[in-house]
Write a protein that holds these residues in place. Structure first.
Motif, PDB file in Angstrom:
ATOM      1  N   LEU A 266       4.437   5.204   4.337  1.00 51.51           N
ATOM      2  CA  LEU A 266       4.762   5.037   5.748  1.00 51.51           C
ATOM      3  C   LEU A 266       5.176   3.598   6.035  1.00 51.51           C
ATOM      4  O   LEU A 266       6.140   3.353   6.784  1.00 51.51           O
ATOM      5  N   ALA A 267       4.471   2.640   5.448  1.00 51.99           N
ATOM      6  CA  ALA A 267       4.832   1.235   5.644  1.00 51.99           C
ATOM      7  C   ALA A 267       6.223   0.955   5.094  1.00 51.99           C
ATOM      8  O   ALA A 267       7.014   0.213   5.700  1.00 51.99           O
ATOM      9  N   ASP A 268       6.556   1.551   3.955  1.00 51.32           N
ATOM     10  CA  ASP A 268       7.897   1.376   3.394  1.00 51.32           C
ATOM     11  C   ASP A 268       8.957   1.976   4.307  1.00 51.32           C
ATOM     12  O   ASP A 268      10.056   1.434   4.457  1.00 51.32           O
ATOM     13  N   SER A 269       8.639   3.092   4.948  1.00 51.60           N
ATOM     14  CA  SER A 269       9.612   3.713   5.846  1.00 51.60           C
ATOM     15  C   SER A 269       9.891   2.816   7.048  1.00 51.60           C
ATOM     16  O   SER A 269      11.018   2.790   7.569  1.00 51.60           O
ATOM     17  N   ARG A 270       8.881   2.064   7.472  1.00 48.10           N
ATOM     18  CA  ARG A 270       9.048   1.206   8.644  1.00 48.10           C
ATOM     19  C   ARG A 270       9.708  -0.128   8.282  1.00 48.10           C
ATOM     20  O   ARG A 270      10.371  -0.733   9.128  1.00 48.10           O
ATOM     21  N   THR A 271       9.527  -0.582   7.053  1.00 46.70           N
ATOM     22  CA  THR A 271      10.052  -1.889   6.672  1.00 46.70           C
ATOM     23  C   THR A 271      11.334  -1.800   5.851  1.00 46.70           C
ATOM     24  O   THR A 271      12.154  -2.713   5.877  1.00 46.70           O
ATOM     25  N   ARG A 272      11.530  -0.691   5.131  1.00 43.20           N
ATOM     26  CA  ARG A 272      12.712  -0.562   4.273  1.00 43.20           C
ATOM     27  C   ARG A 272      13.593   0.616   4.661  1.00 43.20           C
ATOM     28  O   ARG A 272      14.678   0.796   4.113  1.00 43.20           O
ATOM     29  N   GLY A 273      13.112   1.466   5.599  1.00 45.20           N
ATOM     30  CA  GLY A 273      13.907   2.611   6.024  1.00 45.20           C
ATOM     31  C   GLY A 273      13.896   3.770   5.052  1.00 45.20           C
ATOM     32  O   GLY A 273      14.709   4.677   5.167  1.00 45.20           O
ATOM     33  N   VAL A 274      12.960   3.766   4.118  1.00 46.96           N
ATOM     34  CA  VAL A 274      12.876   4.846   3.116  1.00 46.96           C
ATOM     35  C   VAL A 274      11.425   5.277   2.983  1.00 46.96           C
ATOM     36  O   VAL A 274      10.547   4.435   2.745  1.00 46.96           O
ATOM     37  N   PHE A 275      11.168   6.581   3.151  1.00 50.46           N
ATOM     38  CA  PHE A 275       9.826   7.127   2.937  1.00 50.46           C
ATOM     39  C   PHE A 275       9.810   7.709   1.527  1.00 50.46           C
ATOM     40  O   PHE A 275      10.332   8.787   1.284  1.00 50.46           O
ATOM     41  N   PRO A 276       9.206   6.990   0.553  1.00 44.72           N
ATOM     42  CA  PRO A 276       9.275   7.424  -0.843  1.00 44.72           C
ATOM     43  C   PRO A 276       8.226   8.474  -1.179  1.00 44.72           C
ATOM     44  O   PRO A 276       7.330   8.773  -0.379  1.00 44.72           O
ATOM     45  N   ALA A 277       8.348   9.024  -2.379  1.00 48.29           N
ATOM     46  CA  ALA A 277       7.319   9.919  -2.885  1.00 48.29           C
ATOM     47  C   ALA A 277       6.013   9.145  -3.028  1.00 48.29           C
ATOM     48  O   ALA A 277       6.008   7.929  -3.258  1.00 48.29           O
ATOM     49  N   LEU A 278       4.894   9.855  -2.883  1.00 41.50           N
ATOM     50  CA  LEU A 278       3.593   9.204  -3.034  1.00 41.50           C
ATOM     51  C   LEU A 278       3.436   8.707  -4.467  1.00 41.50           C
ATOM     52  O   LEU A 278       3.778   9.404  -5.430  1.00 41.50           O
ATOM     53  N   ALA A 279       2.903   7.506  -4.604  1.00 40.21           N
ATOM     54  CA  ALA A 279       2.745   6.891  -5.927  1.00 40.21           C
ATOM     55  C   ALA A 279       1.301   6.465  -6.129  1.00 40.21           C
ATOM     56  O   ALA A 279       0.565   6.192  -5.174  1.00 40.21           O
ATOM     57  N   ALA A 280       0.899   6.399  -7.395  1.00 39.65           N
ATOM     58  CA  ALA A 280      -0.458   5.967  -7.735  1.00 39.65           C
ATOM     59  C   ALA A 280      -0.689   4.540  -7.242  1.00 39.65           C
ATOM     60  O   ALA A 280       0.242   3.733  -7.138  1.00 39.65           O
ATOM     61  N   THR A 281      -1.934   4.232  -6.934  1.00 37.76           N
ATOM     62  CA  THR A 281      -2.279   2.902  -6.451  1.00 37.76           C
ATOM     63  C   THR A 281      -3.589   2.443  -7.076  1.00 37.76           C
ATOM     64  O   THR A 281      -4.440   3.266  -7.434  1.00 37.76           O
ATOM     65  N   ASP A 282      -3.729   1.132  -7.217  1.00 36.87           N
ATOM     66  CA  ASP A 282      -4.988   0.599  -7.737  1.00 36.87           C
ATOM     67  C   ASP A 282      -5.959   0.269  -6.612  1.00 36.87           C
ATOM     68  O   ASP A 282      -7.038  -0.284  -6.852  1.00 36.87           O
ATOM     69  N   GLY A 283      -5.575   0.596  -5.385  1.00 45.06           N
ATOM     70  CA  GLY A 283      -6.471   0.379  -4.256  1.00 45.06           C
ATOM     71  C   GLY A 283      -6.247  -0.909  -3.511  1.00 45.06           C
ATOM     72  O   GLY A 283      -6.909  -1.152  -2.491  1.00 45.06           O
ATOM     73  N   THR A 284      -5.291  -1.724  -3.963  1.00 43.47           N
ATOM     74  CA  THR A 284      -5.015  -2.980  -3.273  1.00 43.47           C
ATOM     75  C   THR A 284      -3.825  -2.803  -2.331  1.00 43.47           C
ATOM     76  O   THR A 284      -2.963  -1.950  -2.538  1.00 43.47           O
ATOM     77  N   VAL A 285      -3.799  -3.632  -1.286  1.00 43.17           N
ATOM     78  CA  VAL A 285      -2.704  -3.630  -0.327  1.00 43.17           C
ATOM     79  C   VAL A 285      -1.798  -4.804  -0.652  1.00 43.17           C
ATOM     80  O   VAL A 285      -2.232  -5.952  -0.629  1.00 43.17           O
ATOM     81  N   THR A 286      -0.535  -4.519  -0.947  1.00 42.57           N
ATOM     82  CA  THR A 286       0.375  -5.556  -1.408  1.00 42.57           C
ATOM     83  C   THR A 286       1.634  -5.586  -0.545  1.00 42.57           C
ATOM     84  O   THR A 286       1.824  -4.753   0.334  1.00 42.57           O
ATOM     85  N   GLY A 287       2.504  -6.577  -0.850  1.00 43.29           N
ATOM     86  CA  GLY A 287       3.788  -6.668  -0.179  1.00 43.29           C
ATOM     87  C   GLY A 287       3.791  -7.697   0.926  1.00 43.29           C
ATOM     88  O   GLY A 287       2.804  -8.399   1.164  1.00 43.29           O
ATOM     89  N   PRO A 288       4.918  -7.779   1.662  1.00 42.54           N
ATOM     90  CA  PRO A 288       5.022  -8.727   2.772  1.00 42.54           C
ATOM     91  C   PRO A 288       3.950  -8.480   3.827  1.00 42.54           C
ATOM     92  O   PRO A 288       3.394  -7.374   3.927  1.00 42.54           O
ATOM     93  N   GLU A 289       3.695  -9.488   4.637  1.00 45.32           N
ATOM     94  CA  GLU A 289       2.623  -9.397   5.621  1.00 45.32           C
ATOM     95  C   GLU A 289       2.828  -8.235   6.585  1.00 45.32           C
ATOM     96  O   GLU A 289       1.881  -7.536   6.934  1.00 45.32           O
ATOM     97  N   ARG A 290       4.080  -8.015   7.014  1.00 47.65           N
ATOM     98  CA  ARG A 290       4.345  -6.911   7.944  1.00 47.65           C
ATOM     99  C   ARG A 290       3.975  -5.584   7.308  1.00 47.65           C
ATOM    100  O   ARG A 290       3.396  -4.705   7.960  1.00 47.65           O
ATOM    101  N   ARG A 291       4.309  -5.412   6.032  1.00 51.44           N
ATOM    102  CA  ARG A 291       3.965  -4.167   5.328  1.00 51.44           C
ATOM    103  C   ARG A 291       2.459  -4.006   5.241  1.00 51.44           C
ATOM    104  O   ARG A 291       1.910  -2.921   5.458  1.00 51.44           O
ATOM    105  N   GLN A 292       1.747  -5.081   4.928  1.00 43.05           N
ATOM    106  CA  GLN A 292       0.294  -5.017   4.841  1.00 43.05           C
ATOM    107  C   GLN A 292      -0.324  -4.663   6.191  1.00 43.05           C
ATOM    108  O   GLN A 292      -1.295  -3.904   6.259  1.00 43.05           O
ATOM    109  N   GLU A 293       0.232  -5.201   7.266  1.00 42.64           N
ATOM    110  CA  GLU A 293      -0.276  -4.882   8.603  1.00 42.64           C
ATOM    111  C   GLU A 293      -0.127  -3.391   8.901  1.00 42.64           C
ATOM    112  O   GLU A 293      -1.030  -2.765   9.468  1.00 42.64           O
ATOM    113  N   LEU A 294       1.015  -2.832   8.529  1.00 45.21           N
ATOM    114  CA  LEU A 294       1.239  -1.403   8.765  1.00 45.21           C
ATOM    115  C   LEU A 294       0.272  -0.547   7.958  1.00 45.21           C
ATOM    116  O   LEU A 294      -0.254   0.450   8.449  1.00 45.21           O
ATOM    117  N   VAL A 295       0.031  -0.926   6.709  1.00 42.95           N
ATOM    118  CA  VAL A 295      -0.907  -0.180   5.875  1.00 42.95           C
ATOM    119  C   VAL A 295      -2.309  -0.249   6.468  1.00 42.95           C
ATOM    120  O   VAL A 295      -3.006   0.770   6.593  1.00 42.95           O
TER     121      VAL A 295
END
Length: 327
Positions: free
Chosen positions: A242-271
């Motif tokens: 969802l954060a990627d859809s708001r910041t990059r305009g693309v809602f990607p397939a769900l991907a595995a995560t290690d549990g950390t929140v990464t990326g630019p500050e705006r993306r982290q805020e959305l997450v």
């Protein structure tokens, strides 16, 4: 552990998962519906999204037919079918056909959202003008289902299919005037002022043959696990998408995560915002937070949403949630 004393249902958006095909994503939805029926959930709903890379569910009526055929008692519904994208007659015919094949098991949730991008909206021949005609199109749809329109839709439904409105903008007011059920999620669920969507819906509700009184489904992302961190990891892939859809305009397939929140500050805020609006944690914590939500809203039913990359973890979350609802 105390029971919630309220029906609990599931909305599955048919998220795609990185490494799987879209056919496998739809098969996972069907398997989850079968499991939800065995666990005792009241409803299993699917959504409508078009040309979204990370979502395989584009045709709710078709998917509902497949799910109804693979189950026996659980109610199958749309959360929802977007009226700007369809002729009301066609939606009525689809719902009535499903109800004729699976009587007493079909729900029709409708919304007014339009396509994710301008290209999708052009492909659907739908846009702002169609969204603004939602109440008019809803009335037309109900007339076809009730048998009061200028033509008789076949098969005849006789008003048997329950209709719910997904509240966006003035959706709560429209649902109240039509005497329909309301699906409410997001920040609107947590505002309790006299001007809130919930209060306007209840105060303005006009009883109908479908709903003699207001009926509210509280839609909220839910994840239950043995630990809080495990529950958060279940929701994080969708939060990232969802954060990627708001910041990059693309809602990607769900991907595995290690549990950390990464990326630019705006993306982290959305997450973080997505996770803050969700109800996740251990069974006692989820039960407590759901009880608080129900006390605050007076909702009649919980509609648990949220897609997970980890199918096994999602299956366990559904099991634990069902135990909370039934124990």
């Amino acid at each position: 552990m105390a029971s919630l004393n309220i029906p609990v249902s599931i909305l599955d958006r048919a998220n795609s998962r990185e490494g799987d095909t879209e056919a496998e994503a739809l098969q996972a939805v069907a398997e989850r519906a079968e499991s939800a029926e065995k666990l005792g959930f009241r409803r299993f709903w699917v959504a409508e999204h078009h040309a979204v890379a990370g979502i395989a569910g584009s045709a709710p009526a078709v998917l509902m037919a497949a799910l109804a055929a693979r189950t026996r008692s659980i109610r199958i519904g749309s959360g929802g079918m977007m009226l700007p994208n369809h002729q009301p007659l066609v939606v009525a015919e689809q719902a009535a056909t499903l109800n004729a094949l699976y009587p007493g098991r079909i729900d029709l949730g409708v919304g007014r959202s339009v396509g994710f991008t301008s290209a999708v909206r052009r492909a659907l021949h739908a846009g702002k003008a169609e969204a603004e005609q939602f109440e008019e199109h809803l009335a037309e749809l109900l007339a076809y289902l009730d048998g009061t329109a200028a033509i008789t839709a076949r098969p005849q439904d006789h008003g048997q299919t329950p209709v719910f409105v997904l509240a966006t903008g003035t959706g709560a007011d429209i649902a109240a005037r039509a005497g329909l059920g309301l699906v409410l999620g997001g920040p609107a669920l947590f505002r309790s002022s006299p001007e809130s969507a919930l209060e306007r819906y209840r105060n303005g509700f006009r009883p109908s043959r479908r709903f003699p009184r207001p009926y509210v489904l509280a839609a909220v992302n839910v994840a239950v696990a043995a630990t809080e961190s495990a529950a958060t990891r279940l929701l994080l892939p969708e939060a990232n998408a969802l954060a990627d859809s708001r910041t990059r305009g693309v809602f990607p397939a769900l991907a595995a995560t290690d549990g950390t929140v990464t990326g630019p500050e705006r993306r982290q805020e959305l997450v973080r915002g997505f996770l803050a609006d969700a109800i996740c944690g251990t069974p006692p914590e989820v039960r407590r937070r759901l009880a608080e939500l129900l006390d605050a809203t007076g909702a009649d039913e919980v509609l648990a949403t949220g897609g997970a990359y980890d199918i096994a973890g999602q299956r366990e979350s559904d099991r634990l949630l069902a135990e909370l609802a039934a124990s």
